[in-house]
Design a protein around this motif. Structure first.
Motif, PDB file in Angstrom:
ATOM      1  N   LYS A  67       0.890  -1.194  -0.070  1.00 15.69           N
ATOM      2  CA  LYS A  67      -0.149   0.068  -0.079  1.00 15.69           C
ATOM      3  C   LYS A  67       0.938   1.224   0.018  1.00 15.69           C
ATOM      4  O   LYS A  67       0.506   2.221   0.606  1.00 15.69           O
ATOM      5  CB  LYS A  67      -0.941  -0.085   1.259  1.00 15.69           C
ATOM      6  CG  LYS A  67      -1.766  -1.339   1.379  1.00 15.69           C
ATOM      7  CD  LYS A  67      -2.505  -1.411   0.271  1.00 15.69           C
ATOM      8  CE  LYS A  67      -3.683  -2.573   0.460  1.00 15.69           C
ATOM      9  NZ  LYS A  67      -4.870  -2.601  -0.758  1.00 15.69           N
ATOM     10  N   TYR A  69       1.816   3.663  -2.090  1.00 14.38           N
ATOM     11  CA  TYR A  69       1.229   4.041  -3.567  1.00 14.38           C
ATOM     12  C   TYR A  69       1.962   5.138  -4.172  1.00 14.38           C
ATOM     13  O   TYR A  69       2.469   5.021  -5.253  1.00 14.38           O
ATOM     14  CB  TYR A  69      -0.215   4.825  -3.402  1.00 14.38           C
ATOM     15  CG  TYR A  69      -0.922   5.173  -4.917  1.00 14.38           C
ATOM     16  CD1 TYR A  69      -1.290   4.247  -5.675  1.00 14.38           C
ATOM     17  CD2 TYR A  69      -0.772   6.436  -5.232  1.00 14.38           C
ATOM     18  CE1 TYR A  69      -1.945   4.544  -6.851  1.00 14.38           C
ATOM     19  CE2 TYR A  69      -1.262   6.732  -6.378  1.00 14.38           C
ATOM     20  CZ  TYR A  69      -1.668   5.786  -7.152  1.00 14.38           C
ATOM     21  OH  TYR A  69      -2.339   6.177  -8.315  1.00 14.38           O
ATOM     22  N   ALA A  99      -3.799  -0.510  -8.447  1.00 12.45           N
ATOM     23  CA  ALA A  99      -3.656   0.156  -7.187  1.00 12.45           C
ATOM     24  C   ALA A  99      -4.612   1.434  -7.383  1.00 12.45           C
ATOM     25  O   ALA A  99      -5.035   1.754  -6.029  1.00 12.45           O
ATOM     26  CB  ALA A  99      -2.070   0.387  -6.885  1.00 12.45           C
ATOM     27  N   ASP A 102      -8.158   0.823  -6.654  1.00 13.42           N
ATOM     28  CA  ASP A 102      -8.341   0.257  -5.025  1.00 13.42           C
ATOM     29  C   ASP A 102      -8.554   1.556  -4.381  1.00 13.42           C
ATOM     30  O   ASP A 102      -9.057   1.654  -3.456  1.00 13.42           O
ATOM     31  CB  ASP A 102      -7.541  -0.792  -4.786  1.00 13.42           C
ATOM     32  CG  ASP A 102      -7.478  -2.050  -5.554  1.00 13.42           C
ATOM     33  OD1 ASP A 102      -8.522  -2.309  -6.058  1.00 13.42           O
ATOM     34  OD2 ASP A 102      -6.441  -3.195  -5.892  1.00 13.42           O
ATOM     35  N   ASP A 103      -7.481   2.453  -4.590  1.00 14.76           N
ATOM     36  CA  ASP A 103      -7.511   3.720  -3.698  1.00 14.76           C
ATOM     37  C   ASP A 103      -8.460   4.802  -4.172  1.00 14.76           C
ATOM     38  O   ASP A 103      -8.374   5.903  -3.719  1.00 14.76           O
ATOM     39  CB  ASP A 103      -5.925   4.181  -3.759  1.00 14.76           C
ATOM     40  CG  ASP A 103      -5.562   4.861  -2.580  1.00 14.76           C
ATOM     41  OD1 ASP A 103      -6.227   4.820  -1.642  1.00 14.76           O
ATOM     42  OD2 ASP A 103      -4.804   5.889  -2.578  1.00 14.76           O
TER      43      ASP A 103
END
Length: 220
Positions: A67, A69, A99, A102-103
């Motif tokens: 995580k 990022y 990613a 997902d964020d």
């Protein structure tokens, strides 16, 4: 005695030939050696570049899993700038896009997927990129743009294209079009799917079709 003179004549001919031709021969030999060593150097550099890109891609995946990022963004940017000619650049953009979704960074995801599509050398990968990009566009409220991508079609991902088209149509309230898309998708699985990798997809599609039983009843 004549043999002796013949030998001397041959030697003199050879000297004369060498005097006239040594330069082209030397140049040709030099070019040949340069080509050989140049090719070896190019191949070594190419292998080294791919190895570096592969290592950076692995680090990007680790950053995404952790995580991290911002770190992943830097790695994806470096892959794009320094290793654009390798398949890891497009793969890195796709990984970062995942990613970003997902964020909930949908703009970032869209930009990365568009870059991946433009730079992917593997034509078989492009339909998958379009599929993911269509999902992002739909999530952004751009259903017409998403459907336009899906209309391009893709043999290798036809089932998933049709399923996503059905999801979008259902969300728009067009239940008949959704049913048609789901029915086409499940038909694309090719019959019995029990015990196969397609079983979960078939089960999901069947549930969606069953939820539209009222539409099927009206059509019949």
């Amino acid at each position: 005695m004549s043999t002796h003179y013949d030998d001397e004549a041959q030697v003199e001919d050879l000297r004369r030939w060498w005097k006239d031709n040594w330069l082209p021969l030397a140049v040709g030999l030099g070019l040949g050696l340069a080509a050989i060593f140049g090719w070896e150097y190019y191949r070594t550099q190419k292998n080294q570049t791919r190895a570096e890109a592969s290592q950076l891609f692995e680090e990007l995946k680790t950053a995404v899993t952790a995580k991290k990022y911002d770190d992943a963004v830097k790695m994806a940017d470096r892959l794009a700038s320094d290793f654009e000619s390798t398949p890891y650049a497009a793969a890195g953009a796709m990984k970062l896009a995942q990613a970003a979704v997902d964020d909930n960074k949908l703009d970032d995801a869209r930009i990365r997927l568009e870059w991946a599509y433009a730079h992917a050398d593997d034509e078989a990968l492009k339909p998958l990129i379009h599929l993911r990009l269509a999902r992002v566009l739909w999530q952004q409220g751009k259903a017409p743009d998403a459907l336009k991508l899906l209309d391009a079609g893709a043999d290798s991902y036809a089932v998933l294209f049709d399923e996503l088209r059905g999801d979008i149509k259902l969300a728009e309230g067009d239940r008949a079009a959704a049913l048609a898309a789901y029915t086409k998708a499940i038909g694309g699985l090719g019959g019995e799917t029990t015990g196969t990798p397609n079983a979960p997809i078939a089960e999901s599609l069947q549930h969606k079709i069953d939820d539209l039983a009222d539409v099927a009843a009206v059509k019949s």
